[in-house]
Design a protein around this motif. Structure first.
Motif, PDB file in Angstrom:
ATOM      1  N   UNK A 149       0.892  -1.212   0.024  1.00 48.58           N
ATOM      2  CA  UNK A 149      -0.179   0.192  -0.076  1.00 48.58           C
ATOM      3  C   UNK A 149       0.822   1.407  -0.026  1.00 48.58           C
ATOM      4  N   UNK A 150       2.133   1.110  -0.089  1.00 49.21           N
ATOM      5  CA  UNK A 150       2.914   2.296   0.006  1.00 49.21           C
ATOM      6  C   UNK A 150       2.872   3.021  -1.307  1.00 49.21           C
ATOM      7  N   UNK A 151       3.407   4.117  -1.457  1.00 46.32           N
ATOM      8  CA  UNK A 151       3.320   4.835  -2.767  1.00 46.32           C
ATOM      9  C   UNK A 151       3.836   4.192  -4.018  1.00 46.32           C
ATOM     10  N   UNK A 152       4.888   3.521  -4.049  1.00 44.64           N
ATOM     11  CA  UNK A 152       5.470   2.722  -5.105  1.00 44.64           C
ATOM     12  C   UNK A 152       4.395   1.328  -5.369  1.00 44.64           C
ATOM     13  N   UNK A 153       4.116   0.832  -4.324  1.00 43.65           N
ATOM     14  CA  UNK A 153       2.914  -0.210  -4.378  1.00 43.65           C
ATOM     15  C   UNK A 153       1.574   0.147  -5.111  1.00 43.65           C
ATOM     16  N   UNK A 154       1.475   1.261  -4.673  1.00 43.53           N
ATOM     17  CA  UNK A 154       0.150   2.004  -5.297  1.00 43.53           C
ATOM     18  C   UNK A 154       0.256   2.241  -6.890  1.00 43.53           C
ATOM     19  N   UNK A 155       1.328   2.822  -7.180  1.00 43.26           N
ATOM     20  CA  UNK A 155       1.678   3.252  -8.539  1.00 43.26           C
ATOM     21  C   UNK A 155       1.793   1.895  -9.456  1.00 43.26           C
ATOM     22  N   UNK A 156       2.318   0.674  -9.127  1.00 43.46           N
ATOM     23  CA  UNK A 156       2.309  -0.302  -9.691  1.00 43.46           C
ATOM     24  C   UNK A 156       1.021  -1.002  -9.894  1.00 43.46           C
ATOM     25  N   UNK A 215     -12.913   2.594 -13.754  1.00 38.16           N
ATOM     26  CA  UNK A 215     -13.920   3.625 -13.302  1.00 38.16           C
ATOM     27  C   UNK A 215     -13.533   3.723 -11.710  1.00 38.16           C
ATOM     28  N   UNK A 216     -12.878   2.928 -11.142  1.00 39.72           N
ATOM     29  CA  UNK A 216     -12.493   3.093  -9.735  1.00 39.72           C
ATOM     30  C   UNK A 216     -11.157   3.304  -9.325  1.00 39.72           C
ATOM     31  N   UNK A 217     -10.462   3.952 -10.376  1.00 39.60           N
ATOM     32  CA  UNK A 217      -9.200   4.152 -10.083  1.00 39.60           C
ATOM     33  C   UNK A 217      -8.786   5.077  -8.885  1.00 39.60           C
ATOM     34  N   UNK A 218      -9.745   6.067  -8.729  1.00 38.59           N
ATOM     35  CA  UNK A 218      -9.578   6.639  -7.488  1.00 38.59           C
ATOM     36  C   UNK A 218      -9.688   5.852  -6.059  1.00 38.59           C
ATOM     37  N   UNK A 219     -10.395   4.595  -6.273  1.00 39.08           N
ATOM     38  CA  UNK A 219     -10.385   3.759  -5.006  1.00 39.08           C
ATOM     39  C   UNK A 219      -9.148   3.087  -4.886  1.00 39.08           C
ATOM     40  N   UNK A 220      -8.387   2.784  -6.028  1.00 41.63           N
ATOM     41  CA  UNK A 220      -7.118   2.098  -6.090  1.00 41.63           C
ATOM     42  C   UNK A 220      -6.167   3.194  -5.247  1.00 41.63           C
ATOM     43  N   UNK A 221      -6.175   4.479  -5.962  1.00 38.25           N
ATOM     44  CA  UNK A 221      -5.153   5.248  -5.283  1.00 38.25           C
ATOM     45  C   UNK A 221      -5.525   5.750  -3.887  1.00 38.25           C
ATOM     46  N   UNK A 222      -6.761   5.813  -3.290  1.00 37.60           N
ATOM     47  CA  UNK A 222      -6.859   5.901  -2.008  1.00 37.60           C
ATOM     48  C   UNK A 222      -6.755   4.732  -1.051  1.00 37.60           C
ATOM     49  N   UNK A 223      -6.775   3.459  -1.391  1.00 35.43           N
ATOM     50  CA  UNK A 223      -6.695   2.352  -0.732  1.00 35.43           C
ATOM     51  C   UNK A 223      -5.444   1.774  -0.832  1.00 35.43           C
ATOM     52  N   UNK A 224      -4.778   2.094  -2.165  1.00 34.43           N
ATOM     53  CA  UNK A 224      -3.252   1.672  -2.502  1.00 34.43           C
ATOM     54  C   UNK A 224      -3.394   0.165  -2.897  1.00 34.43           C
ATOM     55  N   UNK A 225      -4.266  -0.255  -3.150  1.00 31.42           N
ATOM     56  CA  UNK A 225      -4.438  -1.424  -3.817  1.00 31.42           C
ATOM     57  C   UNK A 225      -5.605  -1.796  -4.805  1.00 31.42           C
ATOM     58  N   UNK A 226      -5.426  -2.586  -5.928  1.00 35.66           N
ATOM     59  CA  UNK A 226      -6.356  -3.018  -6.961  1.00 35.66           C
ATOM     60  C   UNK A 226      -7.356  -4.178  -6.290  1.00 35.66           C
ATOM     61  N   UNK A 227      -7.093  -4.602  -5.239  1.00 32.30           N
ATOM     62  CA  UNK A 227      -7.938  -5.473  -4.573  1.00 32.30           C
ATOM     63  C   UNK A 227      -9.055  -4.823  -4.128  1.00 32.30           C
ATOM     64  N   UNK A 228      -9.172  -3.698  -3.369  1.00 33.96           N
ATOM     65  CA  UNK A 228     -10.340  -3.112  -2.954  1.00 33.96           C
ATOM     66  C   UNK A 228     -11.450  -2.609  -4.158  1.00 33.96           C
ATOM     67  N   UNK A 229     -10.791  -2.178  -5.077  1.00 29.67           N
ATOM     68  CA  UNK A 229     -11.527  -1.819  -6.479  1.00 29.67           C
ATOM     69  C   UNK A 229     -12.294  -3.123  -6.929  1.00 29.67           C
ATOM     70  N   UNK A 230     -11.451  -4.116  -7.072  1.00 30.60           N
ATOM     71  CA  UNK A 230     -12.006  -5.394  -7.538  1.00 30.60           C
ATOM     72  C   UNK A 230     -13.107  -6.006  -6.746  1.00 30.60           C
ATOM     73  N   UNK A 231     -13.093  -5.634  -5.345  1.00 29.68           N
ATOM     74  CA  UNK A 231     -14.030  -6.251  -4.437  1.00 29.68           C
ATOM     75  C   UNK A 231     -15.293  -5.224  -4.663  1.00 29.68           C
ATOM     76  N   UNK A 232     -15.155  -4.098  -5.059  1.00 33.18           N
ATOM     77  CA  UNK A 232     -16.291  -3.091  -5.086  1.00 33.18           C
ATOM     78  C   UNK A 232     -16.956  -3.701  -6.351  1.00 33.18           C
ATOM     79  N   UNK A 233     -16.207  -3.858  -7.472  1.00 28.09           N
ATOM     80  CA  UNK A 233     -16.768  -4.095  -8.787  1.00 28.09           C
ATOM     81  C   UNK A 233     -17.608  -5.448  -8.502  1.00 28.09           C
ATOM     82  N   UNK A 234     -17.113  -6.761  -7.951  1.00 27.56           N
ATOM     83  CA  UNK A 234     -17.806  -7.789  -7.837  1.00 27.56           C
ATOM     84  C   UNK A 234     -19.037  -7.427  -6.825  1.00 27.56           C
TER      85      UNK A 234
END
Length: 163
Positions: free
Chosen positions: A27-34, A76-95
């Motif tokens: 979830x740090x800045x580098x992780x979120x960027x990736x 469309x949930x890229x802001x959630x990825x930025x906020x949470x630091x991971x794509x997993x939260x956004x994927x959970x929201x989509x599901x």
């Protein structure tokens, strides 16, 4: 990649400032960027009507998966990825949206599930790993989660004969 006969391109606008060092923590800045780069690169391909299999590099498939992807909603949930630091939260929201609006049935697997093992199994369930190596267990996929850095992941996959 091109030396293998695969067409490749580099998008300097979106991917020129990619981190070259490993993230210090989840979830740090580098992780979120990736995580953002993973989502954007897959989105670009799906917008060109390519079919893609999106997965982490530390995942090995043992059996054919039946999978569907939700990247048009996911991007469309890229802001959630930025906020949470991971794509997993956004994927959970989509599901969750697909469950609510489209009747998708989602099953959350226990980390103890033998068909989808991961780093938890590798590090904490030695009897299971022995059965996996002996061919007595035949999971669909193995995700080397719960494991620090790519060198350790590569080393452990080499031990399993999967690298």
């Amino acid at each position: 990649v091109e030396s293998f006969g695969v067409t490749a391109f580099h998008d300097e606008v979106n991917f020129d400032n990619m981190p070259v060092q490993a993230a210090r923590s989840y979830g740090d800045r580098r992780f979120t960027g990736m995580m953002m780069a993973k989502v954007f690169s897959v989105h670009m391909l799906t917008q060109l009507n390519y079919n893609v299999l999106f997965q982490d590099v530390d995942v090995v498939w043992y059996r054919h998966p039946l999978t569907r992807y939700f990247f048009n909603c996911f991007i469309k949930l890229s802001d959630l990825i930025q906020q949470s630091g991971s794509h997993q939260s956004a994927l959970t929201a989509v599901l969750n949206d697909h469950v609510s609006y489209r009747g998708l049935k989602v099953k959350i697997l226990s980390r103890d599930d033998d068909e989808f093992p991961g780093g938890f199994h590798f590090h904490r369930r030695k009897p299971f790993m022995k059965q996996l190596i002996e061919g007595k267990k035949q999971p669909y996929v193995f995700h080397m989660s719960w494991t620090t850095n790519k060198e350790n992941k590569r080393h452990f996959f080499q031990q399993l004969g999967d690298w």
